[in-house]
Write a protein that holds these residues in place. Structure first.
Motif, short mmCIF file in Angstrom:
data_model
loop_
_atom_site.label_atom_id
_atom_site.label_comp_id
_atom_site.label_asym_id
_atom_site.label_seq_id
_atom_site.Cartn_x
_atom_site.Cartn_y
_atom_site.Cartn_z
N VAL A 204 0.85 -1.19 0.00
CA VAL A 204 0.00 0.00 0.00
C VAL A 204 0.88 1.24 0.00
N ILE A 205 0.52 2.24 -0.84
CA ILE A 205 1.23 3.51 -0.88
C ILE A 205 0.41 4.54 -0.10
N SER A 206 1.05 5.27 0.79
CA SER A 206 0.35 6.27 1.58
C SER A 206 -0.21 7.36 0.68
N SER A 207 -1.46 7.72 0.91
CA SER A 207 -2.14 8.66 0.01
C SER A 207 -1.53 10.05 0.00
N GLY A 208 -0.95 10.49 1.10
CA GLY A 208 -0.40 11.84 1.16
C GLY A 208 0.92 12.02 0.47
N THR A 209 1.53 10.93 -0.01
CA THR A 209 2.85 11.03 -0.63
C THR A 209 2.82 10.71 -2.12
N LYS A 210 1.65 10.56 -2.70
CA LYS A 210 1.55 10.21 -4.12
C LYS A 210 0.61 11.17 -4.82
N TYR A 211 0.75 11.28 -6.12
CA TYR A 211 -0.05 12.22 -6.90
C TYR A 211 -1.47 11.74 -7.14
N GLY A 212 -1.71 10.45 -7.02
CA GLY A 212 -3.04 9.93 -7.29
C GLY A 212 -3.33 9.76 -8.77
N VAL A 213 -2.29 9.81 -9.58
CA VAL A 213 -2.43 9.63 -11.03
C VAL A 213 -2.14 8.17 -11.36
N HIS A 214 -2.93 7.61 -12.27
CA HIS A 214 -2.77 6.21 -12.63
C HIS A 214 -2.35 6.09 -14.10
N LEU A 215 -1.39 5.19 -14.35
CA LEU A 215 -1.04 4.90 -15.74
C LEU A 215 -2.20 4.18 -16.42
N TRP A 216 -2.78 3.27 -15.69
CA TRP A 216 -4.07 2.67 -16.04
C TRP A 216 -4.75 2.28 -14.74
N ASP A 217 -5.94 1.84 -14.81
CA ASP A 217 -6.71 1.54 -13.61
C ASP A 217 -5.97 0.53 -12.73
N GLY A 218 -5.59 0.96 -11.54
CA GLY A 218 -4.92 0.08 -10.59
C GLY A 218 -3.43 0.25 -10.52
N LEU A 219 -2.81 1.00 -11.45
CA LEU A 219 -1.35 1.19 -11.43
C LEU A 219 -1.01 2.64 -11.17
N GLU A 220 -0.51 2.92 -9.97
CA GLU A 220 -0.09 4.27 -9.61
C GLU A 220 1.08 4.70 -10.50
N ILE A 221 1.13 5.98 -10.86
CA ILE A 221 2.19 6.48 -11.74
C ILE A 221 3.56 6.33 -11.07
N GLU A 222 3.59 6.46 -9.72
CA GLU A 222 4.86 6.30 -9.00
C GLU A 222 5.40 4.87 -9.11
N GLU A 223 4.49 3.89 -9.04
CA GLU A 223 4.91 2.50 -9.17
C GLU A 223 5.42 2.22 -10.58
N ALA A 224 4.74 2.79 -11.56
CA ALA A 224 5.20 2.63 -12.94
C ALA A 224 6.60 3.22 -13.10
N LEU A 225 6.83 4.39 -12.49
CA LEU A 225 8.14 5.03 -12.53
C LEU A 225 9.19 4.17 -11.84
N PHE A 226 8.82 3.59 -10.69
CA PHE A 226 9.77 2.78 -9.93
C PHE A 226 10.28 1.60 -10.75
N PHE A 227 9.38 0.86 -11.37
CA PHE A 227 9.82 -0.32 -12.13
C PHE A 227 10.56 0.08 -13.40
N LEU A 228 10.21 1.21 -13.98
CA LEU A 228 10.95 1.67 -15.15
C LEU A 228 12.39 2.01 -14.77
N VAL A 229 12.58 2.81 -13.73
CA VAL A 229 13.94 3.24 -13.40
C VAL A 229 14.76 2.08 -12.83
N THR A 230 14.15 1.16 -12.09
CA THR A 230 14.94 0.04 -11.57
C THR A 230 15.41 -0.86 -12.70
N ASN A 231 14.59 -1.08 -13.70
CA ASN A 231 15.05 -1.88 -14.84
C ASN A 231 16.09 -1.12 -15.66
N MET A 232 15.96 0.20 -15.73
CA MET A 232 17.02 0.99 -16.37
C MET A 232 18.33 0.85 -15.61
#
Length: 585
Positions: A204-232
């Motif tokens: 669970v990601i704390s609501s006060g520390t995230k933008y609340g934007v989703h790449l698609w339904d169910g995927l927080e933009i921060e989580e998408a960023l995390f997996f992108l940069v870690t694979n980079m």
């Protein structure tokens, strides 16, 4: 206490690891194991304090009912395992996708006027990553909705900046299959896995520390960023490692005796070598050698990708010399011109091997006597690692080719064997001698000679397959390599054989030649087991890839496709994979 997070691994991260391991297992070398272990260690070590900070500061959390309980620095062990398994999976995918690429050919040498190729792109990338770091730091200081994204960037961007600064040549220059694809594929896969986990409340990601934007339904933009940069981070780490290996193993004047398993300090010293110090002539020689092999022998190009880096470079340069020497003779406009080229090549070998004793190599003579598109192959021949006799015998084989006119120099089966030994057995000998030079072993000189002799016989077998495949192709240029006494036994003259390249009697002789090839192959193949382990599997692939052509030709009703490979690419790949699997069993 629960097992939801563990089940994510059982369902989604461990199966890809098993599949990738099975796929790459035949190709897995000690150097690959060292690379993966090194990057996994760095990834886990670099991520633990960052992830611990996020958990202790409630940026994200794990409900008690989804984790087993044990932690390290407040991090659930399931999460620690995730750092390991993601790095392992992405690293193996990178290794699989990059294996066919001869990466040293993508190094770029600087010049006094431009000491760093792509200098402006390097600076632009550095400024971008610095800007991203500053933006992330500002978001962290605000303690608002951008905190999680900021923490990701503050942690990852400086590491990416270092990797980019050291390995930008490879990041920019290599094919997308080496750079973009191994980032994109695991990122999209982990986005899908993360979506399922977030929906189930596994983390669970704390609501006060995230933008609340989703790449698609169910995927927080921060989580998408995390997996992108870690694979980079993982792929850029692999690219930096391979960039260092390319420098280490490509320039013997800079690193005369590089270790097979270089330390981090040695790798860093290779990365810090200015590109203006690279040997431009050697790079050109390797680049041209790769293109020649791709054009002229798809079977051996596939096989070459299985050889360890330093050996692969020497084999490419050896092939390049043999290819241009053959082309000079074959493309001559007259027999006299062809004889002149052979004479020049003999003189070149004389001067080269005399020059090895005096450090006075014949570069001036090469530039004066040979066409521009052949010079790099001549000057980059690894002569210091090869005996002179096989190269001279190869030229004698070309001389036999020139004897074709109204008749054939191949009167008997003994003549055929001599010809095949000169044009192919010599090459096999030199390949094995390069292997023994690079990978010293405990074999006596007598034992090594026996293996070299077996290599010579294997080269004869491969040449027989080549002749059997190309009967109609050779007939069009006025040559029949089948012995004249075989033709007479079949009721054919040399002239009839030229005119009736698809005659049933020639098909029977093709079968006879293939039987000889496989008989020689069966007698010589056991010697491969005596080769150093680093080269054993790759040599098997080189042999089996070509013998598969012979197996195809032996099939009843098979129609030879003149001038084209007789084995589809997918089948050659399957043969290579099966061969390596047997060798690693």
């Amino acid at each position: 206490m629960g097992f939801d997070y563990a089940i994510v691994h059982v369902k989604y991260t461990i199966p890809p690891a098993v599949l990738l391991t099975l796929l790459y297992r035949p190709l897995f070398t000690r150097l690959d194991a060292f690379k993966v272990a090194f990057l996994v260690t760095v990834a886990v070590t670099a991520t633990l304090p960052w992830d611990s900070y996020l958990i202790r500061n409630r940026i994200w959390s794990y409900p008690d009912h989804v984790i087993a309980g044990p932690t390290l620095l407040d991090i659930p062990l399931e999460e620690v395992f995730f750092f390991f398994i993601q790095t392992y999976n992405t690293s193996l995918l990178y290794l699989i996708l990059s294996k066919p690429t001869f990466q040293p050919a993508f190094l770029r040498a600087g010049t006094p006027a431009s000491p760093a190729p792509w200098r402006l792109r390097r600076i632009a990338g550095q400024l971008l990553l610095i800007g991203i770091s500053v933006w992330g730091w500002q978001r962290v200081r605000e303690h608002g909705k951008g905190t999680y994204a900021g923490l990701i960037l503050v942690w990852a961007a400086p590491i990416l900046l270092l990797q980019w600064s050291l390995a930008y040549q490879f990041i920019l220059g290599l094919p997308l299959t080496n750079t973009v694809l191994p980032i994109v594929l695991p990122t999209i896969y982990l986005w899908a896995v993360d979506t399922l986990a977030l929906r189930r409340g596994t983390w669970v990601i704390s609501s006060g520390t995230k933008y609340g934007v989703h790449l698609w339904d169910g995927l927080e933009i921060e989580e998408a960023l995390f997996f992108l940069v870690t694979n980079m981070l993982i792929v850029f780490g692999q690219l930096a490692f391979d960039n260092a290996l390319a420098v280490l193993y490509t320039f013997p004047t800079l690193f005369p005796n590089p270790p097979n398993l270089p330390s981090p300090a040695v790798l860093m010293s290779a990365l810090l070598v200015p590109s203006s110090d690279y040997d431009r002539a050697r790079l050109v020689g390797l680049q041209e050698a790769v293109q020649r092999l791709k054009r002229k022998s798809r079977s051996f190009y596939l096989a070459s990708s299985t050889f360890p880096g330093p050996l692969r470079a020497d084999l490419l340069l050896l092939y390049s010399f043999c290819r241009i020497a053959d082309d000079l003779v074959d493309n001559a406009e007259s027999a006299e011109e062809a004889k002149d080229w052979i004479a020049k090549l003999h003189k070149y070998l004389d001067e080269t091997y005399d020059g090895l004793k005096t450090s006075d190599l014949p570069s001036t003579a090469v530039h004066a006597q040979f066409p521009p598109n052949t010079r790099s192959a001549l000057l980059q021949l690894p002569a210091s690692k090869l005996p002179r006799q096989p190269l001279q015998d190869l030229l004698h084989g070309f001389e036999m080719d020139l004897e074709f006119n109204d008749s054939s120099p191949i009167q008997t089966e003994s003549d055929l064997k001599l010809y095949a030994e000169r044009v192919a057995g010599t090459v096999a000998q030199m390949c094995i001698q390069l292997i023994f030079h690079l990978y010293p072993c405990n074999m006596t000189a007598s034992e090594q000679r026996k293996v070299v002799e077996a290599g010579n016989r294997m080269g004869i077998a491969l040449q027989y397959v080549n002749i059997a495949r190309d009967i109609s192709v050779d007939a069009r240029i006025g040559r029949v390599y089948l012995p004249l006494d075989w033709l007479q036994e079949a009721g054919l003259t040399y002239e009839k054989a030229l005119q009736l390249a698809h005659d049933a009697r020639l098909e029977s002789l093709r079968t006879r030649l293939l039987e000889h090839a496989f008989s020689i192959y069966d007698g010589a193949k056991s010697a491969i087991e005596s080769l150093p382990v680093e080269a054993r599997g790759p040599i098997r692939v080189a042999v089996e890839s070509y013998m598969e052509i012979g197996r195809t030709l032996r099939k009843e009703g098979y129609n030879v496709k003149a001038g084209r490979a007789t084995v589809p690419k997918w089948r050659r790949i399957l043969v290579a994979w099966n061969t390596l699997n047997r060798s690693s069993a």
